[in-house]
Write a protein that holds these residues in place. Structure first.
Motif, mmCIF file in Angstrom:
data_model
loop_
_atom_site.group_PDB
_atom_site.id
_atom_site.type_symbol
_atom_site.label_atom_id
_atom_site.label_comp_id
_atom_site.label_asym_id
_atom_site.label_seq_id
_atom_site.Cartn_x
_atom_site.Cartn_y
_atom_site.Cartn_z
ATOM 1 N N CYS A 637 17.285 29.476 -10.705
ATOM 2 C CA CYS A 637 16.461 28.521 -9.941
ATOM 3 C C CYS A 637 15.405 29.241 -9.096
ATOM 4 C CB CYS A 637 17.344 27.626 -9.061
ATOM 5 S SG CYS A 637 18.406 28.536 -7.923
ATOM 6 N N GLU A 640 9.750 27.003 -9.585
ATOM 7 C CA GLU A 640 9.717 25.563 -9.278
ATOM 8 C C GLU A 640 10.278 24.726 -10.427
ATOM 9 O OE1 GLU A 640 5.851 25.805 -6.265
ATOM 10 O OE2 GLU A 640 5.618 24.881 -8.234
ATOM 11 N N ILE A 643 14.008 24.948 -10.483
ATOM 12 C CA ILE A 643 14.604 24.145 -9.403
ATOM 13 C C ILE A 643 14.694 22.688 -9.834
ATOM 14 C CG2 ILE A 643 14.150 23.191 -7.101
ATOM 15 C CD1 ILE A 643 13.080 25.971 -6.306
ATOM 16 N N ILE A 644 13.615 22.163 -10.407
ATOM 17 C CA ILE A 644 13.618 20.763 -10.851
ATOM 18 C C ILE A 644 14.738 20.528 -11.857
ATOM 19 C CG2 ILE A 644 12.299 19.056 -12.182
ATOM 20 C CD1 ILE A 644 9.750 20.280 -10.943
ATOM 21 N N ILE A 647 18.328 20.773 -10.133
ATOM 22 C CA ILE A 647 18.650 19.614 -9.288
ATOM 23 C C ILE A 647 19.138 18.449 -10.147
ATOM 24 C CG2 ILE A 647 17.598 17.802 -7.863
ATOM 25 C CD1 ILE A 647 15.922 19.936 -6.517
ATOM 26 N N LYS A 648 18.515 18.283 -11.328
ATOM 27 C CA LYS A 648 18.843 17.147 -12.184
ATOM 28 C C LYS A 648 20.112 17.369 -12.999
ATOM 29 C CE LYS A 648 14.233 15.141 -12.776
ATOM 30 N NZ LYS A 648 14.606 13.921 -12.048
ATOM 31 N N LYS A 653 25.407 17.826 -8.493
ATOM 32 C CA LYS A 653 24.319 16.956 -8.057
ATOM 33 C C LYS A 653 24.803 15.707 -7.311
ATOM 34 C CE LYS A 653 23.608 14.350 -12.368
ATOM 35 N NZ LYS A 653 22.621 14.018 -13.405
ATOM 36 N N GLU A 660 17.424 13.676 -3.775
ATOM 37 C CA GLU A 660 16.829 14.649 -4.696
ATOM 38 C C GLU A 660 15.423 15.061 -4.280
ATOM 39 O OE1 GLU A 660 16.873 13.821 -8.832
ATOM 40 O OE2 GLU A 660 19.039 13.519 -8.936
ATOM 41 N N ASP A 661 14.596 14.075 -3.902
ATOM 42 C CA ASP A 661 13.206 14.380 -3.554
ATOM 43 C C ASP A 661 13.109 15.304 -2.353
ATOM 44 O OD1 ASP A 661 12.256 12.914 -5.636
ATOM 45 O OD2 ASP A 661 11.668 11.167 -4.464
ATOM 46 N N ARG A 664 14.386 18.782 -3.278
ATOM 47 C CA ARG A 664 13.402 19.508 -4.086
ATOM 48 C C ARG A 664 12.259 20.012 -3.205
ATOM 49 N NH1 ARG A 664 11.580 15.629 -6.806
ATOM 50 N NH2 ARG A 664 9.566 15.445 -5.759
ATOM 51 N N ARG A 665 11.729 19.136 -2.329
ATOM 52 C CA ARG A 665 10.620 19.551 -1.457
ATOM 53 C C ARG A 665 11.042 20.697 -0.550
ATOM 54 N NH1 ARG A 665 9.585 13.962 -1.067
ATOM 55 N NH2 ARG A 665 10.690 13.865 0.933
#
Length: 938
Positions: A637, A640, A643-644, A647-648, A653, A660-661, A664-665
């Motif tokens: 990870c 970027e 990482i996406i 996370i999914k 999870k 999630e948003d 991620r940010r």
């Protein structure tokens, strides 16, 4: 015995200011001028004459000498730094020049703004009725023999805007040219390419002479050019004064021409004939509306096929599957044949009702059109594909059409546009292509169907383009800066692209985090090997339909914001090309801890601040603690995109479900928490991270390092690259401009280097001014009355909210605009009323800009009946969302808009009152400009 040739001495003189180390050279088509080899051209020398710096040079030629030529600015090694714009100059010696005569050519440097009116937008559209091209060519021969004291002066002037039926005279302070009486002036003869000439025999004693050029209309109305008097004198200091003086005086000085236009994507058009989306043939209705409203221009978004993903993501018009193929979405299926069977006609009527929605249903509209087109193709394929017009189309376009059809077949067969997944077909070759499109294949009808669709798209768009030209309306296209990485172009020409990179833009007005468009960046070095053949072919194709075009993100031709392919956002990038910070340079300034500055700076307090009680869960899943309270990202990870994905797909999870948003940010912020970006291709080079002072990594370094890095940051972004970026643009942009005669406009919004506007001015590129995005520093709103002439001004564009939405989305900004721009101390209305719209629109019509171009939504807001839907629904694009659905449709058909005479009259009144040109405008000899002469007096 060899008969000696008559020789004539040519003396060229040109007033021009250069910088230190620069000089001027003439190169031309004949050996005496270097046969277009600038290094072998005629070198000129400078002399100060009053306030002017005049460059001159002489050469001996045969008496019947003719040549094309241009002036070039060169450095000490005769490397070209700058050259003239427009058509090459043509030198034809006057009749009667004899052995030993001296001919002096008093020239002018033809800059790009003068050459604009020779572009097809003006020459073939707006001024096409002026009939310069149809005028009979006339002789400029002398009518008398010369005495020893006689000097022949040849007046030469360019008049591309001359009204039909008008003539040109020169008048001035001598009886031979009318003593300032236009009707007695010396009549000039038309010699082609908008050039007028006349010879005048004068006695030496009659010099100096002051003069001006004058147009005389068919009705006999005279109009003198603007500006100070011109003057011609004889140089008696020369051992042998010139017997012939050729006054190459440039262009007739007229008031600046200004026009107006309307902008709307084709997909946004609604008509009574469309199937859920605007179509090429709808442009005819839009042209009619434009003419009635006083517009000389219709601007659209890119129209290339974008069918990459097979879903609504393909609604993004700037990510082309092919830079040559047109989008099947814009096909009118009813126009495919004159003999459509009744059952298919019924199917079309049913589809029309089903697809008549508020917004574009991209997938349904495209699928329906292709399904119906396939049925019609099956009925008439042999008739169409054997026709002479189709065979001509195929022969003229097969270089791109065959690879495109093969790509579409393979895309559908493998169910992906990612050509790296196509096995033996992943590597393109001519041999494989010939087999794929061969007539003996089982899938040949599929290939031919793609030919068929492109042929009809070409026919329909060509029909609409011809209709626009006939009605004196410029059709303005759009040249996207990039191509999709899974495209025909990257498959056929992979070496032209840097496939391990992505293109975007640094943080700006549109997005404070920058933009990542995902396109691979260009390999300009490879492209230059065939003089940018791919670009030249692109522009040639565009010029089949358009007489003007918008260069998307013109800053990318100076430098592009390059991101690693694994990036998802646009923040942590670097400019390409650019001069990086070297390790040696940094060490010399006391910066040595490169790992600390270039690795993500992740400390426990940051984790607690960003993720609160979840910080331990985040740390356990995404990070390793390499020393106490110091963390680094795990291998799975550490980018970027990784990482996406994690996370999914992570088994953990459920621990951050519904967050999630924000997770991620937060992780992106940590990954981007660096000061320097290490070059992936050279570990000894570094680039300062954009807005590095906003990072905690920067805040936690010592003061000395802060000061050094801050200085290097500003040098990198605002100083050290300027010369490099200027040189880069001057290699690439002239290729675009020279391979077609379309009028070029550049979208120069964003973080603008200092070299951009001077280069655009030099090349005759028209810039863009959006009032809410002023290019002036420390200014919240642009002032249209202060825009320069070489601009397009607009209150908004497709990349931002409409005028109505912008007005209503921010109360404080609305109040500041109402007070500082509109000049009212009252409370501004909360909604953007037609009165407010009228004020802003009129500001732009009245601006000095050559063009005022308005999004159609902003113009319709002049009338309440068109503002019933919420303003936010009129947005075409949201640049902050890389997955934005481009689907806005007008809520009324063009046929209804054409019936609304009131709004067309309102807009036309704004056009006429601002003095802008409009279709059908009656002009006098000078196009409504210049000093009028009555009975010979100004």
């Amino acid at each position: 015995m060899v008969k000696s040739l008559n020789t004539v001495t040519l003396i060229f003189k040109l007033p021009y200011y250069t910088q230190w180390g620069q000089s001027l050279v003439i190169a031309g088509s004949e050996p005496a001028l270097g046969s277009w080899n600038v290094k072998q051209g005629l070198a000129l020398s400078p002399v100060h004459q009053g306030n002017a710096l005049v460059w001159s040079g002489q050469v001996s030629v045969a008496a019947g000498f003719t040549s094309e030529y241009s002036y070039y600015v060169v450095d000490d090694h005769k490397n070209v730094l700058r050259w003239e714009s427009g058509n090459k100059k043509k030198l034809v010696l006057p009749e009667g020049v004899q052995d030993g005569d001296v001919v002096e050519i008093r020239d002018w440097w033809q800059d790009a703004s003068e050459a604009l009116f020779l572009r097809s937008a003006f020459k073939d559209v707006i001024f096409s009725g002026n009939e310069n091209a149809k005028r009979a060519l006339q002789s400029s021969s002398l009518s008398k023999s010369l005495d020893p004291e006689d000097i022949v002066v040849q007046f030469i002037i360019s008049c591309p805007r001359l009204a039909a039926g008008s003539t040109v005279v020169v008048t001035g302070s001598n009886p031979s040219i009318g003593n300032w009486r236009a009707q007695d002036g010396l009549k000039l003869n038309y010699v082609g390419d908008s050039i007028w000439k006349a010879n005048c025999v004068l006695r030496k004693a009659e010099f100096p002479i002051k003069y001006k050029y004058c147009q005389i209309s068919e009705a006999g109305i005279s109009s003198l050019e603007f500006g100070p008097n011109r003057e011609v004198d004889v140089d008696y200091s020369s051992p042998k004064p010139a017997r012939y003086i050729l006054l190459s005086d440039g262009s007739l000085r007229e008031s600046p021409w200004r026009g107006a236009g309307v902008a709307v994507p084709i997909f946004s058009i609604r008509s009574n004939e469309d199937l859920g989306v605007g179509e090429f043939l709808d442009l005819k209705l839009l042209v009619d509306w434009a003419v009635n409203s006083g517009f000389h221009l219709v601007q659209i978004l890119p129209i290339n096929d974008t069918s990459v993903n097979g879903m609504w993501w393909d609604s993004y018009p700037y990510s082309s599957l092919s830079v040559f193929a047109l989008h099947p979405l814009y096909l009118r299926v009813q126009a495919l044949s004159d003999a459509i069977p009744g059952d298919i006609k019924e199917e079309i009527l049913h589809a029309k009702k089903q697809l008549d929605k508020k917004d574009v249903d991209y997938e349904a509209s495209l699928a329906t059109k292709l399904k119906i087109a396939k049925k019609i193709f099956n009925l008439e394929k042999d008739k169409v594909l054997n026709s002479a017009s189709f065979k001509k189309f195929l022969s003229e376009n097969e270089e791109w059409l065959k690879p495109y059809a093969a790509f579409c077949f393979l895309r559908d067969f493998f169910e992906t546009s990612d050509h790296s997944q196509w096995g033996r077909f992943s590597q393109f070759s001519k041999e494989k292509l010939d087999k794929l499109v061969g007539e003996d294949t089982l899938h040949h009808d599929i290939i031919r169907f793609h030919y068929y669709i492109q042929y009809h798209l070409y026919t329909q768009l060509s029909d609409a383009a011809a209709y626009a030209r006939k009605n004196k309306v410029i059709l303005k296209g759009d040249l996207p800066i990039g191509v999709d990485r899974n495209s025909v172009d990257t498959w056929v020409n992979p070496t032209l692209f840097r496939m391990n990179t992505a293109t975007g833009a640094p943080p700006d007005y549109f997005d404070k985090n920058g933009q990542n468009w995902g396109f691979p960046t260009y390999n300009w070095e490879e492209m230059s090997k065939d003089n940018y053949g791919w670009w030249r072919a692109r522009l040639t194709q565009l010029a089949k339909y358009f007489t003007a075009y918008r260069i998307d993100h013109i800053l990318g031709f100076f430098r592009i914001w390059e991101l690693p392919e694994h990036a998802a956002t646009g923040l942590v990038g670097k400019f390409r090309p650019s001069i990086p910070l070297s390790q040696e340079e940094l060490l010399g300034d006391g910066i040595w801890d490169f790992d600390r500055l270039s690795r993500p700076y992740v400390r426990q307090e940051l984790l607690e601040e960003k993720f609160g009680s979840l910080w331990t869960v985040i740390a356990a899943n995404f990070l390793n603690e390499y020393q106490k309270q110091c963390y680094e990202f795990k291998e799975d990870c550490n980018t970027e995109k990784k990482i996406i994905a994690k996370i999914k797909t992570s088994p953990e999870k459920s621990l951050w479900l519904e967050k999630e948003d924000s997770i991620r940010r937060g992780l992106f912020d940590l990954l981007q928490n660096i000061v320097l970006i290490r070059d992936p291709e050279d570990s000894t080079k570094y680039y300062p991270r954009f807005n590095l002072e906003d990072t905690s990594s920067f805040r936690d370094i010592d003061e000395h390092s802060k000061n050094v890095i801050r200085r290097l940051y500003y040098d990198y972004y605002f100083a050290r690259q300027e010369s490099l970026w200027r040189q880069n643009a001057l290699k690439t942009l002239p290729v675009l401009l020279d391979c077609s005669d379309m009028l070029a406009c550049g979208e120069d919004l964003g973080l603008i280097p200092a070299c951009v506007h001077p280069v655009m001015q030099e090349l005759g590129l028209i810039g863009l001014r959006i009032q809410r995005m002023p290019s002036e520093p420390n200014c919240e709103f642009g002032i249209p009355s202060q825009y320069s002439y070489m601009t397009v001004c607009a209150p908004s564009c497709h990349d931002c909210s409409t005028l109505r939405a912008w007005w209503e989305e921010n109360e404080g900004r609305r109040s500041r605009f109402y007070k500082s721009v509109i000049g009212s101390e009252d409370e501004p209305p909360s909604r953007c009323t037609p009165e407010v719209v009228h004020f802003i629109v009129q500001q732009h019509f009245d601006a000095p800009s050559m063009w005022a171009i308005f999004p159609l939504q902003d113009l319709l807001a002049l009338k309440d009946k068109y503002t019933t839907r919420p303003a936010v629904e009129e947005t075409i694009n949201d640049p902050t969302n890389p997955r934005h659905y481009w689907r806005f449709r007008l809520h009324v058909p063009l046929e209804s808009m054409l019936e609304d005479k009131d709004i067309q009259a309102t807009i036309k009144e704004l056009v006429t009152s601002s003095g802008r040109s409009y279709p059908g405008k009656k002009v006098d000899a000078a196009g409504g400009s210049g000093q009028k002469l009555t009975n010979g007096k100004a």
